[in-house]
Write a protein that holds these residues in place. Sequence first.
Motif, PDB file in Angstrom:
ATOM      1  N   ALA A  62      86.959  54.706  84.084  1.00 49.90           N
ATOM      2  CA  ALA A  62      86.490  54.260  82.585  1.00 49.90           C
ATOM      3  C   ALA A  62      86.881  54.989  81.801  1.00 49.90           C
ATOM      4  O   ALA A  62      86.650  54.873  80.421  1.00 49.90           O
ATOM      5  N   VAL A  63      86.671  56.084  82.147  1.00 53.93           N
ATOM      6  CA  VAL A  63      86.077  57.593  81.141  1.00 53.93           C
ATOM      7  C   VAL A  63      87.595  57.458  80.249  1.00 53.93           C
ATOM      8  O   VAL A  63      88.867  58.158  81.187  1.00 53.93           O
ATOM      9  N   PRO A  64      87.721  57.723  78.583  1.00 52.31           N
ATOM     10  CA  PRO A  64      89.079  57.800  77.863  1.00 52.31           C
ATOM     11  C   PRO A  64      89.073  58.716  78.383  1.00 52.31           C
ATOM     12  O   PRO A  64      89.123  60.158  78.573  1.00 52.31           O
ATOM     13  N   LEU A 109      76.869  50.879  80.055  1.00 49.80           N
ATOM     14  CA  LEU A 109      76.746  51.780  81.504  1.00 49.80           C
ATOM     15  C   LEU A 109      75.162  52.209  82.685  1.00 49.80           C
ATOM     16  O   LEU A 109      75.030  53.240  81.755  1.00 49.80           O
ATOM     17  N   GLY A 110      74.960  51.467  83.426  1.00 47.48           N
ATOM     18  CA  GLY A 110      74.491  52.144  84.381  1.00 47.48           C
ATOM     19  C   GLY A 110      75.097  52.236  85.894  1.00 47.48           C
ATOM     20  O   GLY A 110      75.426  51.734  86.339  1.00 47.48           O
ATOM     21  N   PHE A 111      75.496  53.580  85.760  1.00 47.70           N
ATOM     22  CA  PHE A 111      76.031  54.140  86.919  1.00 47.70           C
ATOM     23  C   PHE A 111      75.217  54.197  88.149  1.00 47.70           C
ATOM     24  O   PHE A 111      74.481  54.918  87.966  1.00 47.70           O
ATOM     25  N   CYS A 112      75.160  53.804  89.032  1.00 49.14           N
ATOM     26  CA  CYS A 112      73.791  53.551  90.299  1.00 49.14           C
ATOM     27  C   CYS A 112      74.434  52.846  91.822  1.00 49.14           C
ATOM     28  O   CYS A 112      74.970  53.001  91.613  1.00 49.14           O
ATOM     29  N   THR A 113      73.248  53.895  92.666  1.00 45.44           N
ATOM     30  CA  THR A 113      73.776  53.727  93.903  1.00 45.44           C
ATOM     31  C   THR A 113      73.344  52.042  94.434  1.00 45.44           C
ATOM     32  O   THR A 113      72.694  51.256  93.528  1.00 45.44           O
ATOM     33  N   LEU A 152      72.158  56.203  85.866  1.00 41.89           N
ATOM     34  CA  LEU A 152      72.720  57.220  84.987  1.00 41.89           C
ATOM     35  C   LEU A 152      73.223  56.012  84.157  1.00 41.89           C
ATOM     36  O   LEU A 152      73.945  55.274  84.232  1.00 41.89           O
ATOM     37  N   PHE A 153      72.677  55.988  82.803  1.00 41.34           N
ATOM     38  CA  PHE A 153      72.683  55.373  81.974  1.00 41.34           C
ATOM     39  C   PHE A 153      73.330  56.313  80.629  1.00 41.34           C
ATOM     40  O   PHE A 153      73.413  57.254  80.167  1.00 41.34           O
ATOM     41  N   THR A 154      75.094  55.611  80.378  1.00 42.26           N
ATOM     42  CA  THR A 154      75.735  56.152  79.955  1.00 42.26           C
ATOM     43  C   THR A 154      76.825  55.403  78.974  1.00 42.26           C
ATOM     44  O   THR A 154      77.180  54.203  79.413  1.00 42.26           O
ATOM     45  N   ASP A 155      77.149  55.608  77.770  1.00 47.64           N
ATOM     46  CA  ASP A 155      77.867  54.439  76.112  1.00 47.64           C
ATOM     47  C   ASP A 155      79.110  55.728  77.016  1.00 47.64           C
ATOM     48  O   ASP A 155      79.321  56.389  76.436  1.00 47.64           O
ATOM     49  N   ILE A 156      80.109  54.958  77.649  1.00 47.16           N
ATOM     50  CA  ILE A 156      81.298  55.722  78.398  1.00 47.16           C
ATOM     51  C   ILE A 156      82.510  56.093  76.751  1.00 47.16           C
ATOM     52  O   ILE A 156      83.259  57.322  77.611  1.00 47.16           O
ATOM     53  N   CYS A 203      81.537  65.405  77.821  1.00 48.34           N
ATOM     54  CA  CYS A 203      80.659  64.628  76.807  1.00 48.34           C
ATOM     55  C   CYS A 203      80.130  64.715  75.122  1.00 48.34           C
ATOM     56  O   CYS A 203      80.173  66.008  74.669  1.00 48.34           O
ATOM     57  N   THR A 204      80.572  64.058  74.423  1.00 48.67           N
ATOM     58  CA  THR A 204      80.369  64.439  72.543  1.00 48.67           C
ATOM     59  C   THR A 204      79.366  64.164  72.629  1.00 48.67           C
ATOM     60  O   THR A 204      78.456  63.789  71.057  1.00 48.67           O
ATOM     61  N   TYR A 205      78.653  63.246  73.065  1.00 45.00           N
ATOM     62  CA  TYR A 205      76.943  62.672  73.192  1.00 45.00           C
ATOM     63  C   TYR A 205      75.748  62.386  74.135  1.00 45.00           C
ATOM     64  O   TYR A 205      75.603  61.584  74.384  1.00 45.00           O
ATOM     65  N   PRO A 206      75.696  63.988  74.047  1.00 41.63           N
ATOM     66  CA  PRO A 206      74.381  63.677  75.651  1.00 41.63           C
ATOM     67  C   PRO A 206      72.995  63.052  75.257  1.00 41.63           C
ATOM     68  O   PRO A 206      72.543  62.842  76.144  1.00 41.63           O
ATOM     69  N   ALA A 207      72.904  63.737  73.924  1.00 43.98           N
ATOM     70  CA  ALA A 207      72.085  62.897  73.786  1.00 43.98           C
ATOM     71  C   ALA A 207      71.423  60.764  73.719  1.00 43.98           C
ATOM     72  O   ALA A 207      70.303  60.593  73.864  1.00 43.98           O
ATOM     73  N   LEU A 208      72.268  60.362  73.997  1.00 45.64           N
ATOM     74  CA  LEU A 208      72.474  59.021  74.466  1.00 45.64           C
ATOM     75  C   LEU A 208      71.969  58.601  76.546  1.00 45.64           C
ATOM     76  O   LEU A 208      72.802  57.949  76.234  1.00 45.64           O
ATOM     77  N   LEU A 209      71.991  60.234  76.194  1.00 47.40           N
ATOM     78  CA  LEU A 209      72.247  59.584  78.104  1.00 47.40           C
ATOM     79  C   LEU A 209      70.940  59.552  78.687  1.00 47.40           C
ATOM     80  O   LEU A 209      70.254  59.818  77.592  1.00 47.40           O
ATOM     81  N   GLY A 210      70.932  59.075  80.457  1.00 42.98           N
ATOM     82  CA  GLY A 210      69.403  58.153  79.878  1.00 42.98           C
ATOM     83  C   GLY A 210      69.723  58.145  81.944  1.00 42.98           C
ATOM     84  O   GLY A 210      70.711  58.362  82.958  1.00 42.98           O
ATOM     85  N   MET A 211      68.609  58.717  82.837  1.00 40.77           N
ATOM     86  CA  MET A 211      68.183  58.099  83.979  1.00 40.77           C
ATOM     87  C   MET A 211      67.549  57.909  85.179  1.00 40.77           C
ATOM     88  O   MET A 211      65.910  58.725  83.905  1.00 40.77           O
ATOM     89  N   PHE A 212      67.577  57.084  85.756  1.00 38.11           N
ATOM     90  CA  PHE A 212      65.989  56.943  86.645  1.00 38.11           C
ATOM     91  C   PHE A 212      66.439  57.891  88.211  1.00 38.11           C
ATOM     92  O   PHE A 212      67.898  57.982  88.393  1.00 38.11           O
TER      93      PHE A 212
END
Length: 461
Positions: free
Chosen positions: A85-87, A261-265, A410-414, A449-458
């Motif tokens: 998925a990563v450009p 996208l929410g990459f998750c277990t 892990l929440f991220t805009d790819i 990563c060009t926008y780390p501030a938009l990341l989130g995670m549980f």
Amino acid sequence: MYLLLLVAFCAGALFQRGDVHAAWLTMLTGSACLVSWRDVLNHQKLTGGMHFCAPVLVATLPVTHEDLSDQMVLLEAEDMIFESAVPKGPPAENVVFMAALDKLDSPRLGGLKDGQKVNRDNVKNRQANRDDIFGTIQHYRETYGATIVARQVMKPAGIEDVIADGKFKTLLALKQKMELTNLSDQDSAKITGSVAGLTRGAVQWANSSAQPNSAYAVPDGFRPLAAQRVAVAGTSSITEALFKTMFLNLRKARNKKIDVLGFCTLDAAQQFDSFFDEQVPVAGSAVPTRHFHFDGEAEVYQQMVTTYATRWGKITPMPTDYLNGLRDSAPGLTGDTTNGSAVITGLLNVPTDDDGNSALQPFSPIKGTGVPAGAYIVSVDSATQITISANCTADGNDIALSLGVQTHMLFTDIKYWEKRTNLVPSHKPLPEDSGGEDGYCEAISGLFCTYPALLGMFYTA
């Protein structure tokens, strides 16, 4: 006429050897093809069907390398969901590469008086918020080998070509290593003659504090807020209310609607689906109303959530088996701690790769009884000893140790990721000796990563 007959004869001879693909490319390009038709047929047998690949443009490699970028396409995208998925960005210009990040000032109110002049002493420097962000490359390698006996008995054993089989399995191992790394809690390290180069994993990019390797840490002001990094006791503690709060915080970080996208277990994905299970009424509690769509023609009742949307945006869950690579890299790891000392000795169950490199790497977060919170590995002193970033707080023998955090989602805009690739996955044989035929697959790339501030995670600490 004679030339055409000669070309046809050569093609026929190569076809008998199973190299018709190589034959035509040799005639058309004047150079030997790097992937033979026999290899494609072998993949057909391994995967159960013929696959056709789109052309892939790659950097020119030495003739001794066999470019495997097209064979990467043969592997299911589900096997490397993040990597796929990563450009693709430009190749890294050095072992440490960088880009400038910027952010806007908050808007403000105010008006001007009639004829008011510009105050030249207070002209705004619009580049004042700019800062540099760094990435590092990593050299990946996986090996294979086949003895002379194995090569001679391969057909009776049911394997058409043991070398082609080894190449394919090695390629699979290489891409699994890359996927594990990309989704891990691993931090950056600059490659040198004595230190293995490490690229920062996506989970470590999502750190709301400075990364362990301060030389390449994301600058303050460009990291995710602490509210976007949510600690939970386990997957069963992830609630729909937490999801909605995460959405709101990501919306604030983006300043507009989000599409992440929410990459998750697998467990987290199942917990996510459970939000829409049948709700049992409880006295004094509100029961949410759910709407399901049943495809009567297909007679399929779909009980999974493919996309979850709120007024703040939407999320698409992406279940993966490779989210906790660092956490799972050293199962059963134990060591001896000494109160007041940063040295952990007597390490047991330390895994190594084909080249003998330890799974323990500098800047890896580490935890265990007597290990201070937030500690990480500073150096790997020997096969049985490491030094960590803080003194241990208790004496202990055979203490269970773990690396990284347990990430659930892990929440991220790819689109804010880049894959800096300098060597696509490639095969190179080693010189034959009396023992058999050996070789390896390798790749060189870095995650950015060009926008780390938009990341989130549980996660669970």
